[in-house]
Design a protein around this motif. Structure first.
Motif, PDB file in Angstrom:
ATOM      1  N   SER A 279      13.782   3.582 -12.683  1.00  0.00           N
ATOM      2  CA  SER A 279      14.596   3.866 -11.498  1.00  0.00           C
ATOM      3  C   SER A 279      15.805   2.945 -11.523  1.00  0.00           C
ATOM      4  O   SER A 279      15.905   2.036 -12.353  1.00  0.00           O
ATOM      5  N   THR A 281      19.005   1.239  -8.714  1.00  0.00           N
ATOM      6  CA  THR A 281      19.560   1.102  -7.370  1.00  0.00           C
ATOM      7  C   THR A 281      21.023   0.678  -7.454  1.00  0.00           C
ATOM      8  O   THR A 281      21.458   0.080  -8.443  1.00  0.00           O
ATOM      9  N   PRO A 283      22.848  -1.666  -5.320  1.00  0.00           N
ATOM     10  CA  PRO A 283      22.586  -2.617  -4.216  1.00  0.00           C
ATOM     11  C   PRO A 283      23.798  -2.904  -3.346  1.00  0.00           C
ATOM     12  O   PRO A 283      23.635  -3.327  -2.196  1.00  0.00           O
ATOM     13  N   GLN A 292      18.277   1.493   0.980  1.00  0.00           N
ATOM     14  CA  GLN A 292      18.630   1.288  -0.421  1.00  0.00           C
ATOM     15  C   GLN A 292      18.969   2.608  -1.101  1.00  0.00           C
ATOM     16  O   GLN A 292      18.284   3.607  -0.918  1.00  0.00           O
ATOM     17  N   ARG A 293      20.021   2.598  -1.865  1.00  0.00           N
ATOM     18  CA  ARG A 293      20.447   3.791  -2.598  1.00  0.00           C
ATOM     19  C   ARG A 293      19.762   3.778  -3.965  1.00  0.00           C
ATOM     20  O   ARG A 293      20.011   2.884  -4.782  1.00  0.00           O
ATOM     21  N   THR A 294      18.894   4.742  -4.214  1.00  0.00           N
ATOM     22  CA  THR A 294      18.033   4.713  -5.396  1.00  0.00           C
ATOM     23  C   THR A 294      18.175   5.982  -6.220  1.00  0.00           C
ATOM     24  O   THR A 294      18.253   7.089  -5.672  1.00  0.00           O
ATOM     25  N   THR A 313      21.404  10.428  -4.121  1.00  0.00           N
ATOM     26  CA  THR A 313      21.288   9.154  -3.406  1.00  0.00           C
ATOM     27  C   THR A 313      21.860   9.200  -1.997  1.00  0.00           C
ATOM     28  O   THR A 313      21.728   8.254  -1.249  1.00  0.00           O
TER      29      THR A 313
END
Length: 636
Positions: A279, A281, A283, A292-294, A313
């Motif tokens: 994965s 992110t 940040p 959190q944008r993942t 996201t």
């Protein structure tokens, strides 16, 4: 008459037909019998020849050798086909009783010929249960006495360890802790029936199955490094000293190369214990609300993992450099992370076209014109089916026409499209920004929502739709069909009103439209004022899944009681629109605002037509003579 001769029983069970004296050779007891020597004494053996299709010859007692486990003797036989049976007996050391049956070996069929040797083969294991009268299984549990003695089970108890599993099918008949039945196709040496003998067997030679009570564990299994089980019985498959997370690196986009909203992002990941997940992110760019944008990735099976871009996201991204933290975990739970950066280049690749909102029967010439700020790499016209609710199902998307990336024109024949369908322009720019519908998007009057969610804007794209069986119809096109339906439902109900919502400039209602419009025929029974209706709905979401037509046998919206005088004499909506004499734009197909209605008012001896338009005009005339007004033109 054939002459009988002596058959010597040799170590390999060699039978030689000879009229001369043969050497005194012996046969050894099978390994299973020898395994019982701690509990059985005074082994004995007898041999019997059984002619094919005949009765057994007389049994010959064999002499036991000094080692206690080899036997010698002679058999008399004439030429022919035989099987050889050898029965082993013994005395239970602790029993104090007489001789007991231990097992019978039966050979495959063989031939004895004059002057030639015969060597019987034994493809079946020793039978420890025996035949009726042998006494090999007095407790009837399916486990022979010989095995009961070797395993420490009770020959007089069908469930020696009282674990609820009969001895004959118990993986460990004398161990109450192991209450496991032998699997189908299994045996005491292969309890789980997976084709691999136990590494520590109760009987027989050791195999290589490290867990003979689990068919999923054997040398032929794939080991899952995510658990502690050694599924393939090979500790080296998943190194126990692997305490590090996977090695990861950003592969696509390459350094210095921009990536758009839906541009593919590829990560290389490797680990001796196999990679379980990857994965990433962003940040420095949280989603509104601090979330959190993942990015999540799927395994490509070649050491790389792919994500379908930043689109998943959520909104709030901007063009520019973005720090990205890549995380990965292996099957043992070890994790690792590394930092990189993405050059984000957002630019919605908008296009326009000249296609109508609804697909009819006539061929279409569609010109598509790019409107975006970046060069395109792909420009197509695509189709996608409409589901039962009239929503676009992108899983079935297919290319209908490919166009030059600078724009162009394509001929589309509706006959080449199947069922209920939407067509739309599909565009991809040089960094992976994509214009296409959102899956399950709702087509509305020629547009639909785009699957472009990176920025804070709402994007749309043009779309044309067709719902199978529905098209542009005049208000009276289904008149006779509706009357026939109601006659079958309840002939006491009379037609009192006809309404067409979504009236267009050509006098039709486009039932293939995704707008909420319909043509309805309304019936009433004056004796009890009950209402029923037959309604032909458009392909709008929710409508498209309804029956066509929809019959409502308890329609509470009908308050008219006066039946239309002569429905067959009514003037259809296309002629009505042609004769429209009021100002404004006229009907333009704007939902329920552009409407035509046929009705007979209380006290009138004639049927009336009312036509209202989205710009506020209303026109009232006689239904059989448009030159005769009821109230004529009424301005907004």
């Amino acid at each position: 008459m054939r002459r009988a001769c002596s058959l010597p029983l040799v170590g390999a069970l060699l039978l030689a037909l000879s009229c001369h004296e043969a050497p005194d050779l012996g046969v050894a007891a099978p390994a299973l019998v020898r395994q019982a020597l701690d509990v059985v004494a005074e082994l004995g053996a007898s041999a019997v020849l059984v002619p094919r299709g005949g009765s057994a010859l007389a049994a010959v007692e064999l002499s036991r050798g000094d080692d206690g486990v080899t036997f010698t003797g002679f058999l008399q036989a004439s030429p022919g086909e035989y099987t050889l049976e050898i029965v082993f007996t013994g005395v239970v050391a602790a029993g104090g009783g007489g001789r007991v049956f231990l097992g019978r070996l039966t050979s495959d069929l063989f031939t004895v010929a004059q002057g030639q040797a015969a060597e019987p083969s034994f493809s079946q294991p020793i039978d420890t249960v025996g035949r009726p009268g042998d006494g090999g299984d007095d407790d009837g549990d399916g486990l022979g006495l010989l095995l009961e003695l070797i395993l420490g089970a009770d020959p007089a108890d069908g469930d020696s360890d009282s674990d609820g599993v009969d001895d004959g099918v118990d993986c460990s008949p004398a161990d109450a802790i192991v209450a496991v039945a032998i699997a189908e196709g299994g045996s005491l040496s292969d309890c789980d029936g997976d084709g691999f003998d136990a590494a520590v067997p109760l009987i027989g030679e050791p195999g290589d199955d490290c867990n003979d009570q689990d068919a999923a564990t054997n040398p032929g299994a794939d080991d899952d490094c995510g658990n502690v089980a050694d599924s393939d019985c090979n500790p080296s498959t998943c190194p126990v000293d692997d305490a590090d997370g996977p090695t990861v690196a950003l592969v696509t986009p390459a350094a210095g190369v921009a990536v758009g909203c839906q541009g593919e992002i590829v990560i290389a990941a490797s680990d001796p214990s196999d990679v379980a997940s990857v994965s990433a992110t962003l940040p420095d760019r949280p989603i509104t609300g601090g979330f959190q944008r993942t990015l999540f990735f799927t395994d490509n099976g070649d050491g790389t993992w792919s994500s379908n871009g930043l689109n998943t996201t959520g909104p709030g991204l901007v063009s520019g450099s973005e720090r990205v933290v890549i995380q990965a975990a292996d099957e043992r739970g070890n994790s690792s992370s590394t930092e990189s950066s993405l050059d984000v280049a957002l630019a919605y690749p908008a296009v326009t076209w000249n296609a109508p909102a609804s697909i009819g029967a006539d061929p279409l010439s569609i010109t598509v014109t790019p409107q975006g700020t970046r060069p395109l790499e792909t420009l197509e016209i695509r189709s996608a089916p409409l589901d039962a609710n009239g929503l676009i199902s992108m899983a079935g998307s297919a290319t209908v026409a490919t166009l030059p990336v600078t724009g162009g024109t394509a001929a589309i024949d509706p006959a080449d499209l199947s069922g209920s369908v939407a067509i739309f322009p599909y565009a991809v720019d040089d960094v992976g920004n994509v214009q296409q519908p959102y899956n399950q998007a709702f087509p509305n009057a020629g547009t639909t929502t785009a699957d472009y969610r990176c920025d804070d804007a709402t994007h749309e794209l043009p779309v044309a739709v067709r719902v199978a069986g529905r098209g542009a119809v005049t208000a009276l096109a289904y008149l006779q069909d509706a009357i026939d339906i109601m006659t079958g439902v309840d002939p006491t109900h009379q037609l009192v009103k006809i309404i067409g919502f979504g009236l267009q400039a050509d006098g039709t209602v486009d039932l293939s439209s995704s707008d909420y419009i319909w043509v309805g025929f309304y019936f009433n029974d004056a004796t009890d004022n009950s209402g029923k209706s037959v309604i032909y709905y458009s392909s709008a979401p929710g409508y498209a899944s309804m029956a066509f037509p929809t019959i409502d046998e308890d329609d509470g919206s009908i308050f008219q009681v006066n039946a239309l005088g002569d429905p067959t004499s009514l003037i259809d909506s296309d002629v009505v629109v042609d004769a429209y004499a009021c100002g404004g734009t006229g009907p333009t197909g704007q939902g329920t605002d552009d409407m035509i209605m046929y009705i007979r008012n209380d006290g009138d001896a004639f049927d009336s037509i009312y036509l209202s338009t989205s710009d506020g005009w209303t026109w009232g005339v006689h239904a059989d003579n448009l030159a005769t007004p009821t109230f004529g033109c009424s301005p907004p």
